[in-house]
Design a protein around this motif. Sequence first.
Motif, PDB file in Angstrom:
ATOM      1  N   TYR A 178       0.888  -1.160   0.000  1.00  0.00           N
ATOM      2  CA  TYR A 178       0.000   0.000   0.000  1.00  0.00           C
ATOM      3  C   TYR A 178       0.928   1.213   0.000  1.00  0.00           C
ATOM      4  O   TYR A 178       1.567   1.486   1.025  1.00  0.00           O
ATOM      5  N   ALA A 182       2.633  -4.862   2.965  1.00  0.00           N
ATOM      6  CA  ALA A 182       1.722  -5.573   3.875  1.00  0.00           C
ATOM      7  C   ALA A 182       1.901  -7.080   3.783  1.00  0.00           C
ATOM      8  O   ALA A 182       1.683  -7.808   4.750  1.00  0.00           O
ATOM      9  N   PRO A 203      -1.647 -12.081  13.990  1.00  0.00           N
ATOM     10  CA  PRO A 203      -2.127 -10.958  14.793  1.00  0.00           C
ATOM     11  C   PRO A 203      -2.792  -9.900  13.903  1.00  0.00           C
ATOM     12  O   PRO A 203      -2.656  -9.949  12.671  1.00  0.00           O
ATOM     13  N   ASN A 204      -3.504  -8.960  14.511  1.00  0.00           N
ATOM     14  CA  ASN A 204      -4.101  -7.859  13.748  1.00  0.00           C
ATOM     15  C   ASN A 204      -3.028  -7.194  12.900  1.00  0.00           C
ATOM     16  O   ASN A 204      -1.910  -6.942  13.366  1.00  0.00           O
ATOM     17  N   GLY A 205      -3.378  -6.957  11.629  1.00  0.00           N
ATOM     18  CA  GLY A 205      -2.451  -6.251  10.746  1.00  0.00           C
ATOM     19  C   GLY A 205      -1.378  -7.131  10.137  1.00  0.00           C
ATOM     20  O   GLY A 205      -0.474  -6.645   9.448  1.00  0.00           O
ATOM     21  N   GLY A 253      -1.553  -9.265   7.693  1.00  0.00           N
ATOM     22  CA  GLY A 253      -1.600  -9.370   6.232  1.00  0.00           C
ATOM     23  C   GLY A 253      -2.557 -10.428   5.724  1.00  0.00           C
ATOM     24  O   GLY A 253      -2.550 -10.751   4.527  1.00  0.00           O
ATOM     25  N   LYS A 254      -3.418 -10.951   6.587  1.00  0.00           N
ATOM     26  CA  LYS A 254      -4.340 -12.028   6.196  1.00  0.00           C
ATOM     27  C   LYS A 254      -5.375 -11.533   5.173  1.00  0.00           C
ATOM     28  O   LYS A 254      -5.567 -12.141   4.126  1.00  0.00           O
ATOM     29  N   THR A 255      -6.047 -10.414   5.516  1.00  0.00           N
ATOM     30  CA  THR A 255      -7.088  -9.903   4.613  1.00  0.00           C
ATOM     31  C   THR A 255      -6.475  -9.452   3.290  1.00  0.00           C
ATOM     32  O   THR A 255      -7.070  -9.651   2.228  1.00  0.00           O
ATOM     33  N   SER A 256      -5.285  -8.871   3.343  1.00  0.00           N
ATOM     34  CA  SER A 256      -4.612  -8.450   2.102  1.00  0.00           C
ATOM     35  C   SER A 256      -4.338  -9.665   1.225  1.00  0.00           C
ATOM     36  O   SER A 256      -4.517  -9.616  -0.006  1.00  0.00           O
ATOM     37  N   GLU A 292     -12.990 -14.891   8.688  1.00  0.00           N
ATOM     38  CA  GLU A 292     -13.544 -14.912  10.047  1.00  0.00           C
ATOM     39  C   GLU A 292     -15.038 -15.272  10.053  1.00  0.00           C
ATOM     40  O   GLU A 292     -15.875 -14.479  10.508  1.00  0.00           O
ATOM     41  N   HIS A 335      -9.183 -15.691  14.263  1.00  0.00           N
ATOM     42  CA  HIS A 335      -8.363 -15.345  15.426  1.00  0.00           C
ATOM     43  C   HIS A 335      -8.564 -16.380  16.525  1.00  0.00           C
ATOM     44  O   HIS A 335      -7.987 -16.250  17.604  1.00  0.00           O
TER      45      HIS A 335
HETATM   46  N1  LIG Z   1      -6.057   0.052   2.047  1.00  0.00           N
HETATM   47  C1  LIG Z   1      -4.976   0.093   2.827  1.00  0.00           C
HETATM   48  N2  LIG Z   1      -4.126   1.162   2.778  1.00  0.00           N
HETATM   49  C2  LIG Z   1      -3.023   1.193   3.549  1.00  0.00           C
HETATM   50  N3  LIG Z   1      -2.664   0.228   4.421  1.00  0.00           N
HETATM   51  C3  LIG Z   1      -3.472  -0.835   4.523  1.00  0.00           C
HETATM   52  C4  LIG Z   1      -4.661  -0.959   3.742  1.00  0.00           C
HETATM   53  N4  LIG Z   1      -5.255  -2.142   4.053  1.00  0.00           N
HETATM   54  C5  LIG Z   1      -4.466  -2.720   4.989  1.00  0.00           C
HETATM   55  N5  LIG Z   1      -3.408  -1.943   5.275  1.00  0.00           N
HETATM   56  C6  LIG Z   1      -2.316  -2.260   6.222  1.00  0.00           C
HETATM   57  O1  LIG Z   1      -1.720  -3.469   5.792  1.00  0.00           O
HETATM   58  C7  LIG Z   1      -1.405  -4.294   6.928  1.00  0.00           C
HETATM   59  C8  LIG Z   1      -2.090  -5.628   6.759  1.00  0.00           C
HETATM   60  O2  LIG Z   1      -3.496  -5.431   6.884  1.00  0.00           O
HETATM   61  P1  LIG Z   1      -4.532  -6.633   6.758  1.00  0.00           P
HETATM   62  O3  LIG Z   1      -5.890  -6.048   6.838  1.00  0.00           O
HETATM   63  O4  LIG Z   1      -4.182  -7.454   5.590  1.00  0.00           O
HETATM   64  O5  LIG Z   1      -4.200  -7.446   8.098  1.00  0.00           O
HETATM   65  P2  LIG Z   1      -5.022  -8.617   8.799  1.00  0.00           P
HETATM   66  O6  LIG Z   1      -4.025  -9.661   9.140  1.00  0.00           O
HETATM   67  O7  LIG Z   1      -6.169  -9.004   7.979  1.00  0.00           O
HETATM   68  O8  LIG Z   1      -5.509  -7.892  10.137  1.00  0.00           O
HETATM   69  P3  LIG Z   1      -6.827  -8.122  11.034  1.00  0.00           P
HETATM   70  O9  LIG Z   1      -6.592  -9.368  11.807  1.00  0.00           O
HETATM   71  O10 LIG Z   1      -6.802  -6.928  11.933  1.00  0.00           O
HETATM   72  O11 LIG Z   1      -8.003  -8.167  10.129  1.00  0.00           O
HETATM   73  C9  LIG Z   1      -1.821  -3.500   8.155  1.00  0.00           C
HETATM   74  O12 LIG Z   1      -0.674  -2.832   8.657  1.00  0.00           O
HETATM   75  C10 LIG Z   1      -2.841  -2.517   7.625  1.00  0.00           C
HETATM   76  O13 LIG Z   1      -2.844  -1.330   8.406  1.00  0.00           O
END
Ligand SMILES: Nc1ncnc2c1ncn2[C@@H]1O[C@H](COP(=O)(O)OP(=O)(O)OP(=O)(O)O)[C@@H](O)[C@H]1O
Length: 262
Positions: free
Chosen positions: A21, A26, A45-47, A49-52, A166, A198
């Motif tokens: 990003y 990420a 953990p939160n952030g 990179g799973k959703t990405s 989730e 989680h």
């Molecule tokens: N659209 C975006 N623009 C900038 N940074 C982003 C964007 N989407 C996600 N991020 C960042 O990328 C990293 C990975 O985010 P992601 O949502 O993939 O994590 P996650 O493992 O799914 O977290 P969670 O468990 O909280 O859902 C985080 O640091 C997040 O802040």
Amino acid sequence: MSNQVTRQAPILEVDHLNVKYGTFTAVRGISFEVAGGEIFGLLGPNGAGKTSTLSAIEGLLKPTAGAISVCGFDIAAKPLHARANMGVQLQATSFQQELTITEIVRLYARIYGVAITEDEIREKLASINLADAARKKIAQLSGGQQQRVSLLISTIHNPRLILLDEPTTGLDPQSRRYLWQRIEQFRDLGHAVVITTHSMEEAEAVCDRIAIIDHGSIIAIDSPAALIERNLNNPAVLEVVRKGKVTLEDVFIGLTGSAIRS
Ligand SMILES: Nc1ncnc2c1ncn2[C@@H]1O[C@H](COP(=O)(O)OP(=O)(O)OP(=O)(O)O)[C@@H](O)[C@H]1O
């Protein structure tokens, strides 16, 4: 891995995936494969990179590097073929709020090009214990009922790959068990399932293999039992054991650290 099913060829292949990003990375170099007849968990953990990662697989986000294929179709070169073979669970809020459940099932069947009769819609709703809710709107359903509808819709075109972000968060134990059973049924029919969670309990209960992601990289990948076994004498894990016996959560915290993520 299900006892009844022999591991099949990969349905999902993720090869050195990178997602950025702006200047922030990420997802850095993630690779994994998921076979038919397998439930694969993405934990982190939160952030982490799973959703990405899921968004890149779904084709919603263009990777900065790496390749993804679904049933052999490259998501960049053959996006329609790849997406036709995947089912993505939607949030209840994504559905048309003014439609009844029956109308929503009919609509998505049409979107996916699936011929479905009114009797079949009734049967499908009955199969998820929602025969009585056929005329209700999605907002009138409980969280567990909404998740059952959502899983039904995401699999209406019988996709080989099912992606669930989730799926059981906030559900009571009964609803959660019910969804686990549905997910396992898909696995046992030879579908590949990717699930983010989680809940370490959920990962241990339903996932055949898991990948623990931290700061955009996979730091461990194996079956839950093998990950526990391998870390029984890991000092970082032993330091965080709470009840004398090493659990998957202890392994997760030991490997990813105790610090709260932003
Ligand atoms: N659209 C975006 N623009 C900038 N940074 C982003 C964007 N989407 C996600 N991020 C960042 O990328 C990293 C990975 O985010 P992601 O949502 O993939 O994590 P996650 O493992 O799914 O977290 P969670 O468990 O909280 O859902 C985080 O640091 C997040 O802040």
